[in-house]
Design a protein around this motif. Sequence first.
Motif, mmCIF file in Angstrom:
data_model
loop_
_atom_site.group_PDB
_atom_site.id
_atom_site.type_symbol
_atom_site.label_atom_id
_atom_site.label_comp_id
_atom_site.label_asym_id
_atom_site.label_seq_id
_atom_site.Cartn_x
_atom_site.Cartn_y
_atom_site.Cartn_z
ATOM 1 N N ARG A 73 0.827 -1.211 0.000
ATOM 2 C CA ARG A 73 0.000 0.000 0.000
ATOM 3 C C ARG A 73 0.862 1.262 0.000
ATOM 4 N N PRO A 74 0.886 2.047 -1.109
ATOM 5 C CA PRO A 74 1.716 3.250 -1.143
ATOM 6 C C PRO A 74 0.981 4.510 -0.676
ATOM 7 N N GLU A 75 -0.341 4.454 -0.573
ATOM 8 C CA GLU A 75 -1.167 5.566 -0.096
ATOM 9 C C GLU A 75 -2.545 5.001 0.215
ATOM 10 N N PHE A 76 -3.426 5.846 0.734
ATOM 11 C CA PHE A 76 -4.714 5.338 1.204
ATOM 12 C C PHE A 76 -5.904 5.703 0.327
ATOM 13 N N THR A 77 -5.832 6.736 -0.475
ATOM 14 C CA THR A 77 -7.019 7.202 -1.189
ATOM 15 C C THR A 77 -7.600 6.114 -2.091
ATOM 16 N N ILE A 78 -6.767 5.543 -2.961
ATOM 17 C CA ILE A 78 -7.262 4.513 -3.870
ATOM 18 C C ILE A 78 -7.784 3.288 -3.106
ATOM 19 N N PRO A 79 -7.063 2.742 -2.109
ATOM 20 C CA PRO A 79 -7.626 1.601 -1.356
ATOM 21 C C PRO A 79 -8.942 1.904 -0.648
ATOM 22 N N VAL A 80 -9.064 3.105 -0.067
ATOM 23 C CA VAL A 80 -10.318 3.458 0.615
ATOM 24 C C VAL A 80 -11.461 3.528 -0.397
ATOM 25 N N CYS A 81 -11.191 4.085 -1.572
ATOM 26 C CA CYS A 81 -12.232 4.171 -2.600
ATOM 27 C C CYS A 81 -12.620 2.781 -3.103
ATOM 28 N N LEU A 82 -11.638 1.907 -3.314
ATOM 29 C CA LEU A 82 -11.939 0.537 -3.729
ATOM 30 C C LEU A 82 -12.770 -0.184 -2.673
ATOM 31 N N ASP A 83 -12.427 0.023 -1.405
ATOM 32 C CA ASP A 83 -13.163 -0.604 -0.309
ATOM 33 C C ASP A 83 -14.599 -0.090 -0.263
ATOM 34 N N HIS A 84 -14.768 1.209 -0.506
ATOM 35 C CA HIS A 84 -16.116 1.793 -0.513
ATOM 36 C C HIS A 84 -16.958 1.173 -1.625
ATOM 37 N N ILE A 85 -16.377 1.034 -2.814
ATOM 38 C CA ILE A 85 -17.103 0.450 -3.942
ATOM 39 C C ILE A 85 -17.480 -0.997 -3.640
ATOM 40 N N ALA A 86 -16.534 -1.764 -3.095
ATOM 41 C CA ALA A 86 -16.780 -3.181 -2.802
ATOM 42 C C ALA A 86 -17.860 -3.359 -1.737
ATOM 43 N N SER A 87 -17.905 -2.456 -0.768
ATOM 44 C CA SER A 87 -18.879 -2.573 0.332
ATOM 45 C C SER A 87 -20.265 -2.092 -0.062
ATOM 46 N N GLN A 88 -20.359 -1.393 -1.198
ATOM 47 C CA GLN A 88 -21.625 -0.832 -1.672
ATOM 48 C C GLN A 88 -22.289 0.062 -0.624
ATOM 49 N N ALA A 89 -21.453 0.773 0.129
ATOM 50 C CA ALA A 89 -21.970 1.689 1.152
ATOM 51 C C ALA A 89 -22.613 2.900 0.489
ATOM 52 N N GLY A 90 -23.591 3.472 1.182
ATOM 53 C CA GLY A 90 -24.242 4.662 0.660
ATOM 54 C C GLY A 90 -23.389 5.896 0.851
ATOM 55 N N THR A 91 -23.778 6.977 0.211
ATOM 56 C CA THR A 91 -23.096 8.262 0.344
ATOM 57 C C THR A 91 -24.134 9.340 0.649
ATOM 58 N N PRO A 92 -23.725 10.482 1.206
ATOM 59 C CA PRO A 92 -22.326 10.834 1.530
ATOM 60 C C PRO A 92 -21.795 10.045 2.721
ATOM 61 N N ARG A 93 -20.493 9.833 2.708
ATOM 62 C CA ARG A 93 -19.848 9.055 3.764
ATOM 63 C C ARG A 93 -18.412 9.547 3.916
ATOM 64 N N ARG A 94 -17.999 9.697 5.167
ATOM 65 C CA ARG A 94 -16.655 10.196 5.464
ATOM 66 C C ARG A 94 -15.848 9.086 6.136
ATOM 67 N N TYR A 95 -14.718 8.742 5.511
ATOM 68 C CA TYR A 95 -13.847 7.692 6.027
ATOM 69 C C TYR A 95 -12.578 8.308 6.613
ATOM 70 N N SER A 96 -12.114 7.746 7.717
ATOM 71 C CA SER A 96 -10.831 8.157 8.277
ATOM 72 C C SER A 96 -9.931 6.935 8.385
ATOM 73 N N TYR A 97 -8.636 7.166 8.389
ATOM 74 C CA TYR A 97 -7.672 6.069 8.464
ATOM 75 C C TYR A 97 -6.412 6.534 9.164
ATOM 76 N N LEU A 98 -5.658 5.584 9.689
ATOM 77 C CA LEU A 98 -4.343 5.823 10.264
ATOM 78 C C LEU A 98 -3.579 4.506 10.154
ATOM 79 N N GLY A 99 -2.528 4.512 9.374
ATOM 80 C CA GLY A 99 -1.773 3.276 9.183
ATOM 81 C C GLY A 99 -0.518 3.518 8.372
ATOM 82 N N GLU A 100 0.214 2.427 8.130
ATOM 83 C CA GLU A 100 1.482 2.525 7.416
ATOM 84 C C GLU A 100 1.279 2.520 5.903
ATOM 85 N N VAL A 101 2.144 3.264 5.222
ATOM 86 C CA VAL A 101 2.267 3.176 3.774
ATOM 87 C C VAL A 101 3.722 2.837 3.454
ATOM 88 N N PHE A 102 3.936 2.369 2.231
ATOM 89 C CA PHE A 102 5.250 1.833 1.862
ATOM 90 C C PHE A 102 5.680 2.442 0.532
#
Length: 373
Positions: A61-90
Amino acid sequence: MTSRYPAIASDIATLFAARNTHAVEVAVLQPADPFLDMAGEDLRRRIFLTESETGLTLCLRPEFTIPVCLDHIASQAGTPRRYSYLGEVFRQRREGGNEFFQAGIEDLGDPDTPQADARSLADAHALLSLALPGQTLTITLGDQTIFEAVLAALGLPRGWRMRLARAFGSAPMLEAALADLANPPHNGQLAGAVAALVLDGDLEGLSSHIAGGMEQAGLSASAGRSPTDIARRLIEKAELRSVRLSNQAFSALKTFLAIDVALDGAPQALETFAAGAGLSLGAALENFSARAKAIEALGLSTAKIRYDAAFGRPLDYYTGLVFEIAAENGDRPLAGGGRYDRLLTLLGAKTPIPGVGFSVWLDRIEALREKAK
């Protein structure tokens, strides 16, 4: 995992909860293609790649924006929705470790673009103010939508607009593009079959020809740009060589890129530029002005925020607002973010989902906290 968990992490999590975000965790191992296709040349060079047993190209994982967006699409969550994260990137880095922590918020699906943009900037500023109490912060803001509106109003063909938009955020790339625009280079030497396909604008035929050549050379089409992408760029370059911008239009573009003012004076500066150049910036300027008012309403002084018309960030998926926040006299940003309205559709969302977000470099923040002790 060798990075030390940030001491400020629990305070950041409390701030995120208070700002009505959903804490999300995404896998460390990610499909590489979205980053290779959309993340920008600078980040692509720094990614750690590997391959699955089935031949799928993966990356750390080199950053979080693309993974968070992919996760949102896969979960089929409704919007608007605000996601937060804290973790390592490489990422491979010239300075510092290749593993480091980032935190941020991705704000998806809010139709009020100016308000969501302003909130993202205010969220980032609040996080840094919490982590670095008493530290004077500087904010630099740019706008890809305004830049693209100027290019369109100047009548540049699509190929040139795309090249300049890709260069936005990279001073060397933008300088090179402007030099070519002022003095188009001569056609390069291409092999006969390739030259004919490029001249005819035959994207399908050229893609097939390149794919065949890559296969013969033993090159994987998934390890970098696809044959279709390479073919499209070759055709674009040929088209670009046939265009020369008028002296008046080129002068107007240079004048626009030289705008560098406090945000409270930026709408008027842009209006003055547009009137002087005989251009209309339309909805792009209306949204810019509405965002400036929304930023002020959230408690950030627009007199202390810098608008630089040539400022961008080196990620290809940005479409509108871009910003960075740094410590006063600091040489590296502590936070960076922007708007990415096309990203989720490109990642597979069935309907368009607007998005804006930011991330902070927690290793840089911790270094300043240690220095302040």
